[in-house]
Design an enzyme around this catalytic site. Structure first.
Site, PDB file in Angstrom:
ATOM      1  N   CYS A  96       1.852 -16.550 -41.609  1.00  0.00           N
ATOM      2  CA  CYS A  96       2.415 -16.790 -40.274  1.00  0.00           C
ATOM      3  C   CYS A  96       3.548 -15.819 -39.951  1.00  0.00           C
ATOM      4  O   CYS A  96       3.878 -15.642 -38.777  1.00  0.00           O
ATOM      5  CB  CYS A  96       2.882 -18.241 -40.152  1.00  0.00           C
ATOM      6  N   ASP A 155       2.926 -18.830 -46.904  1.00  0.00           N
ATOM      7  CA  ASP A 155       4.129 -18.900 -46.060  1.00  0.00           C
ATOM      8  C   ASP A 155       5.331 -18.740 -46.995  1.00  0.00           C
ATOM      9  O   ASP A 155       5.187 -18.824 -48.222  1.00  0.00           O
ATOM     10  CB  ASP A 155       4.147 -20.271 -45.335  1.00  0.00           C
ATOM     11  N   HIS A 176       4.469 -27.031 -37.366  1.00  0.00           N
ATOM     12  CA  HIS A 176       4.487 -25.780 -36.593  1.00  0.00           C
ATOM     13  C   HIS A 176       3.144 -25.709 -35.856  1.00  0.00           C
ATOM     14  O   HIS A 176       2.292 -24.872 -36.161  1.00  0.00           O
ATOM     15  CB  HIS A 176       4.703 -24.594 -37.528  1.00  0.00           C
ATOM     16  N   GLN A 196       1.612 -22.417 -34.242  1.00  0.00           N
ATOM     17  CA  GLN A 196       1.135 -21.440 -35.229  1.00  0.00           C
ATOM     18  C   GLN A 196      -0.284 -21.786 -35.695  1.00  0.00           C
ATOM     19  O   GLN A 196      -1.132 -20.901 -35.860  1.00  0.00           O
ATOM     20  CB  GLN A 196       2.100 -21.426 -36.425  1.00  0.00           C
ATOM     21  N   ARG A 235      -0.559 -15.819 -31.280  1.00  0.00           N
ATOM     22  CA  ARG A 235       0.449 -16.789 -30.837  1.00  0.00           C
ATOM     23  C   ARG A 235       0.539 -16.792 -29.312  1.00  0.00           C
ATOM     24  O   ARG A 235       0.630 -17.828 -28.672  1.00  0.00           O
ATOM     25  CB  ARG A 235       1.831 -16.431 -31.425  1.00  0.00           C
ATOM     26  N   ARG A 256      12.564 -25.313 -30.593  1.00  0.00           N
ATOM     27  CA  ARG A 256      12.507 -25.022 -32.031  1.00  0.00           C
ATOM     28  C   ARG A 256      13.768 -25.601 -32.657  1.00  0.00           C
ATOM     29  O   ARG A 256      14.883 -25.207 -32.298  1.00  0.00           O
ATOM     30  CB  ARG A 256      12.424 -23.517 -32.285  1.00  0.00           C
TER      31      ARG A 256
HETATM   32  N1   CP Z   1       5.597 -17.395 -37.264  1.00  0.00           N
HETATM   33  C1   CP Z   1       6.690 -17.640 -36.505  1.00  0.00           C
HETATM   34  O1   CP Z   1       6.874 -18.753 -35.969  1.00  0.00           O
HETATM   35  O2   CP Z   1       7.516 -16.583 -36.393  1.00  0.00           O
HETATM   36  P1   CP Z   1       8.998 -16.593 -35.785  1.00  0.00           P
HETATM   37  O3   CP Z   1       9.839 -17.441 -36.714  1.00  0.00           O
HETATM   38  O4   CP Z   1       9.419 -15.164 -35.762  1.00  0.00           O
HETATM   39  O5   CP Z   1       8.956 -17.202 -34.413  1.00  0.00           O
HETATM   40  N1  NVA Z   2       7.875 -22.540 -42.995  1.00  0.00           N
HETATM   41  C1  NVA Z   2       8.544 -21.480 -42.272  1.00  0.00           C
HETATM   42  C2  NVA Z   2       7.732 -21.034 -41.113  1.00  0.00           C
HETATM   43  C3  NVA Z   2       8.320 -19.864 -40.372  1.00  0.00           C
HETATM   44  C4  NVA Z   2       7.507 -19.455 -39.199  1.00  0.00           C
HETATM   45  C5  NVA Z   2       9.913 -21.953 -41.816  1.00  0.00           C
HETATM   46  O1  NVA Z   2      10.028 -23.088 -41.352  1.00  0.00           O
HETATM   47  O2  NVA Z   2      10.865 -21.182 -41.942  1.00  0.00           O
END
Ligand code: CP
Ligand code: NVA
Length: 298
Positions: free
Chosen positions: A256, A217, A127, A130, A284, A100
């Site tokens: 999400c 989101d 993502h 997700q 997930r 990540r």
């Molecule tokens: N939706 C999601 O990716 O959540 P986190 O940022 O908590 O991993």
């Molecule tokens: N668009 C958001 C998604 C979080 C799961 C971010 O990147 O923070």
């Protein structure tokens, strides 16, 4: 599939296969076998996470493997060691990596330089994990996404929106993205996407009218916390009861998470649709186990 880096790089058959596998793994939980036995998987995270970290750690353990969480700040990556060197070191020690971070190119470079299966656990561009969980949730709640109208209300060029646009292109459902004028997907991206079933608008009511799935989101993604002025652009884009009044009967709401109540979604709507939204979060785990099983097969 050697890596899982984006929805863009998949095709309809691969997406459908992964979702069917996730549904099967969900049913078989506890009896799914241990394809990762003897394997250590590194989780390299330079952004915060609750769902992704926990679901990968649990999923890897349930498949017989050992997850090793590496915060980007604690390893030398955080002090400037290049990703390609980090990749070449870890590639000699662990069996797979879940990353990540900010730049999509860093995940691509890690995959290319490490020679181990690499999973994108969120970048600024996509993502993909997700989206598999979201599609599984639609399948469970509505039976199929075929013939459904999906509305995405929020930042038109966030990682979530981009992954949704690629998923819609490949799977063929109608997707309408409603964003403020300043947050629309750029025309170069839409030209590259080249999907007649994906449209963009500045009108959240038009997007929601007749929609079977309403998805939202955060307005400020990770890394954009300082852009408070951007949030002001989203006036009128909250998913609330008024907006949902135009949606199709039997519609579902997806988020999400994490959610900011009173911003992109009202408290009332989040709690009314909590059953779907937390099922989406649980999915997930099952979706990522499907990815891990597929990568372990190679
Ligand atoms: N939706 C999601 O990716 O959540 P986190 O940022 O908590 O991993
Ligand atoms: N668009 C958001 C998604 C979080 C799961 C971010 O990147 O923070």
């Amino acid at each position: 599939m050697q890596h899982f880096l984006s929805i863009e790089q998949l095709n309809a058959k691969e997406i459908r296969w992964l979702i069917d596998s996730a549904a099967h793994l969900k049913l078989q939980r506890g009896r799914e076998g241990q394809p990762l036995v003897g394997q250590t998987w590194a989780l390299i995270f330079t952004k915060s996470s609750t769902r992704t970290r926990v679901s990968f750690e649990v999923g890897i353990r349930e498949l017989g493997g050992f997850p090793m969480f590496l915060s980007g700040n604690d390893i030398q990556l955080g002090r400037g060691e290049p990703i390609k060197d980090t990749a070449r070191v870890l590639g000699r020690m662990v069996h797979g990596a879940v990353i990540r971070t900010y730049a999509q190119q860093d995940v691509v470079d890690f995959a290319n330089c490490s020679s181990i299966p690499t999973i994108n656990a969120l970048t600024d561009d996509e993502h993909p994990c997700q989206i598999l969980a979201d599609l599984l949730t639609i399948q469970e709640k509505l039976g199929t996404w075929d013939g459904k109208k999906v509305a995405f209300i929020g930042d038109g060029f966030s990682n979530m929106t981009r992954s949704w646009m690629w998923a819609a292109k490949y799977l063929g459902f109608e997707l309408v993205v409603a964003s403020p004028a300043s947050c629309q997907p750029p025309s170069e991206f839409l030209t590259k996407l080249d999907a007649a079933n994906v449209s963009v608008t500045c009108d959240p009511i038009a997007a929601t009218t007749g929609a079977n799935v309403i998805n939202t989101d955060v307005w400020l993604s990770m890394g954009q916390e300082g852009q408070k002025e951007k949030e002001l652009e989203f006036k009128g884009f909250q998913v609330d009861a008024g907006l949902l009044a135009q949606a199709a009967p039997g519609h579902i709401v997806l988020h999400c998470l994490p959610a900011y109540r009173g911003k992109e979604i009202s408290e009332e709507v989040l709690e009314l649709h909590a059953n779907t939204i937390f099922q989406q979060a649980e999915n997930r785990l099952h979706a990522q186990k499907a990815i891990l099983v597929e990568l372990a097969r190679k």
